[in-house]
Scaffold this motif. Structure first.
Motif, mmCIF file in Angstrom:
data_model
loop_
_atom_site.group_PDB
_atom_site.id
_atom_site.type_symbol
_atom_site.label_atom_id
_atom_site.label_comp_id
_atom_site.label_asym_id
_atom_site.label_seq_id
_atom_site.Cartn_x
_atom_site.Cartn_y
_atom_site.Cartn_z
ATOM 1 N N UNK A 184 0.475 -1.176 -0.103
ATOM 2 C CA UNK A 184 0.296 -0.039 0.269
ATOM 3 C C UNK A 184 0.989 1.099 -0.038
ATOM 4 N N UNK A 185 0.953 2.710 0.390
ATOM 5 C CA UNK A 185 0.782 3.306 0.075
ATOM 6 C C UNK A 185 1.075 4.422 1.573
ATOM 7 N N UNK A 186 2.194 4.138 1.895
ATOM 8 C CA UNK A 186 2.641 4.438 3.695
ATOM 9 C C UNK A 186 2.672 5.901 3.501
ATOM 10 N N UNK A 187 3.116 6.331 5.306
ATOM 11 C CA UNK A 187 4.057 7.487 5.585
ATOM 12 C C UNK A 187 5.095 7.450 5.826
ATOM 13 N N UNK A 188 6.460 7.968 5.679
ATOM 14 C CA UNK A 188 7.147 6.580 6.447
ATOM 15 C C UNK A 188 8.177 8.146 6.379
ATOM 16 N N UNK A 189 9.827 7.746 7.466
ATOM 17 C CA UNK A 189 10.530 8.873 8.208
ATOM 18 C C UNK A 189 11.969 8.286 7.953
ATOM 19 N N UNK A 190 12.307 9.741 6.994
ATOM 20 C CA UNK A 190 14.388 9.123 7.086
ATOM 21 C C UNK A 190 14.745 10.252 7.168
ATOM 22 N N UNK A 191 15.805 10.294 8.312
ATOM 23 C CA UNK A 191 16.777 11.012 8.255
ATOM 24 C C UNK A 191 16.494 12.793 8.910
ATOM 25 N N UNK A 192 14.859 12.452 9.097
ATOM 26 C CA UNK A 192 14.646 13.144 9.387
ATOM 27 C C UNK A 192 13.327 14.333 8.847
ATOM 28 N N UNK A 193 12.996 13.587 7.444
ATOM 29 C CA UNK A 193 12.560 13.468 6.565
ATOM 30 C C UNK A 193 11.087 12.497 6.147
ATOM 31 N N UNK A 194 9.975 13.297 6.152
ATOM 32 C CA UNK A 194 8.672 12.538 5.601
ATOM 33 C C UNK A 194 8.223 12.298 4.686
ATOM 34 N N UNK A 195 7.991 11.068 4.105
ATOM 35 C CA UNK A 195 7.730 10.939 2.587
ATOM 36 C C UNK A 195 6.693 9.978 2.880
ATOM 37 N N UNK A 196 5.589 9.777 1.736
ATOM 38 C CA UNK A 196 4.735 9.222 1.329
ATOM 39 C C UNK A 196 5.266 8.270 -0.327
ATOM 40 N N UNK A 197 5.408 6.873 0.363
ATOM 41 C CA UNK A 197 5.936 5.867 -1.017
ATOM 42 C C UNK A 197 5.049 5.379 -1.299
ATOM 43 N N UNK A 198 5.058 4.003 -2.217
ATOM 44 C CA UNK A 198 3.989 2.729 -2.231
ATOM 45 C C UNK A 198 5.204 1.821 -2.012
ATOM 46 N N UNK A 199 4.446 0.795 -0.810
ATOM 47 C CA UNK A 199 5.529 -0.340 -0.489
ATOM 48 C C UNK A 199 4.865 -1.672 -0.768
ATOM 49 N N UNK A 200 5.788 -2.284 -1.290
ATOM 50 C CA UNK A 200 5.276 -3.832 -2.095
ATOM 51 C C UNK A 200 6.046 -4.676 -0.928
ATOM 52 N N UNK A 201 5.991 -5.517 -0.602
ATOM 53 C CA UNK A 201 7.292 -6.696 -0.439
ATOM 54 C C UNK A 201 7.625 -7.694 -1.439
ATOM 55 N N UNK A 202 8.466 -8.705 -1.414
ATOM 56 C CA UNK A 202 9.017 -9.174 -2.615
ATOM 57 C C UNK A 202 9.464 -10.740 -1.803
ATOM 58 N N UNK A 203 9.469 -11.119 -2.512
ATOM 59 C CA UNK A 203 9.208 -12.651 -3.135
ATOM 60 C C UNK A 203 10.487 -12.920 -1.131
ATOM 61 N N UNK A 204 11.551 -12.054 -1.017
ATOM 62 C CA UNK A 204 12.721 -12.655 -0.368
ATOM 63 C C UNK A 204 12.544 -12.122 0.752
ATOM 64 N N UNK A 205 11.168 -11.234 0.908
ATOM 65 C CA UNK A 205 11.064 -10.562 1.790
ATOM 66 C C UNK A 205 11.266 -9.353 2.558
ATOM 67 N N UNK A 206 11.908 -8.454 1.835
ATOM 68 C CA UNK A 206 12.550 -7.719 1.200
ATOM 69 C C UNK A 206 11.215 -6.429 1.344
ATOM 70 N N UNK A 207 11.615 -5.294 0.965
ATOM 71 C CA UNK A 207 10.273 -4.203 0.982
ATOM 72 C C UNK A 207 11.169 -3.109 -0.143
ATOM 73 N N UNK A 208 9.931 -3.001 -1.402
ATOM 74 C CA UNK A 208 10.472 -2.223 -2.415
ATOM 75 C C UNK A 208 9.692 -0.563 -1.923
ATOM 76 N N UNK A 209 10.326 0.229 -2.101
ATOM 77 C CA UNK A 209 9.308 1.967 -1.778
ATOM 78 C C UNK A 209 9.770 2.270 -3.475
ATOM 79 N N UNK A 210 8.303 2.814 -3.727
ATOM 80 C CA UNK A 210 8.692 3.783 -4.685
ATOM 81 C C UNK A 210 7.729 5.186 -5.183
ATOM 82 N N UNK A 211 7.803 5.284 -6.693
ATOM 83 C CA UNK A 211 6.667 5.741 -6.952
ATOM 84 C C UNK A 211 5.218 5.644 -7.555
#
Length: 243
Positions: A184-211
């Motif tokens: 889904x589309x999530x609100x994330x923060x990293x390095x004191x910045x706020x982002x809105x990105x689409x997040x998908x889980x990959x087959x290996x368990x990691x997450x892909x963050x994209x626009x």
């Protein structure tokens, strides 16, 4: 927000978003003078210009000048006339429901502005409430699968999530979703910045963050090595899109 420059930057995001030139034209001063406001070179604005700028930016003059009080106070009488029996409604509630006598749910609107662009630093004051959005309980139950007490409204900035939603759209966020359990589309923060990105889980368990914008070629992979905080999942954009 402690400085005038920070408050101006937050206010011009909107919606609608305002350019510095548009602010200068509305106030009747040069763009160079407005640039001084935003750069921090000018620490205060003279009263007449302050009132004009606040009116154009749709914010309270006292908030713009000092940071005190509500950022915006919107009178519901200007949106839907209230009967005498509705007089207990406060003036800083935005009425989105034309059926004023139907049960409503009040959702806090936060100062938070999240980047839908390339990660520029934007205003973020955490959970400071600037207003309340009053929404039909029936509409909410029909359109949003989340508990009302877990919902917050923030503003998106930038174009990387276009066409899903646009710069300045108000976004409804389920803050109980502090972990990525579904794509889904999530609100994330990293390095004191706020982002809105689409997040998908990959087959290996990691997450892909994209626009969503095909012209923005940014894809990140989260495998546990990144310091990322999840603030919630976007469940509705105030352009009529359920997510």
């Amino acid at each position: 927000m402690k400085s005038l420059a920070e408050r101006l930057e937050r206010a011009r995001v909107g919606p609608p978003k305002r350019t510095k030139k548009a602010i200068a034209d509305a106030v009747g001063i040069s763009t160079a003078s407005v640039n001084d406001w935003f750069s921090g070179k000018t620490k205060t604005i003279e009263a007449s210009n302050l009132i004009k700028a606040a009116r154009f930016l749709n914010v309270e003059p006292d908030w713009l000048a000092t940071g005190r009080g509500a950022m915006r106070v919107i009178d519901v009488d200007h949106i839907f006339p209230l009967s005498h029996s509705d007089s207990n409604l406060t003036s800083n509630v935005i009425a989105m429901d034309p059926f004023m006598h139907a049960p409503t749910v009040e959702i806090p609107m936060l100062t938070a502005v999240a980047s839908m662009g390339r990660g520029e630093t934007l205003a973020y004051d955490g959970d400071q409430i600037i207003n309340v959005l009053s929404v039909s309980k029936m509409w909410l139950e029909h359109n949003v699968k989340a508990k009302p007490q877990n919902l917050r409204v923030i503003t998106g900035a930038g174009d990387s999530m276009h066409p899903t939603f646009s710069d300045g759209d108000m976004l409804l966020v389920d803050v109980s979703k502090a972990k990525i359990d579904i794509d889904g589309v999530y609100v994330l923060s990293a390095h004191e910045r706020l982002f809105i990105k689409r997040v998908r889980q990959r087959m290996d368990g990691s997450f892909e963050v994209s626009s969503d914008n095909p012209t923005v070629k940014t894809v990140d992979i989260l495998n546990g090595d990144h310091e990322i905080q999840v603030h919630g999942r976007v469940v509705w954009a105030w352009n009529g899109r359920a997510l």
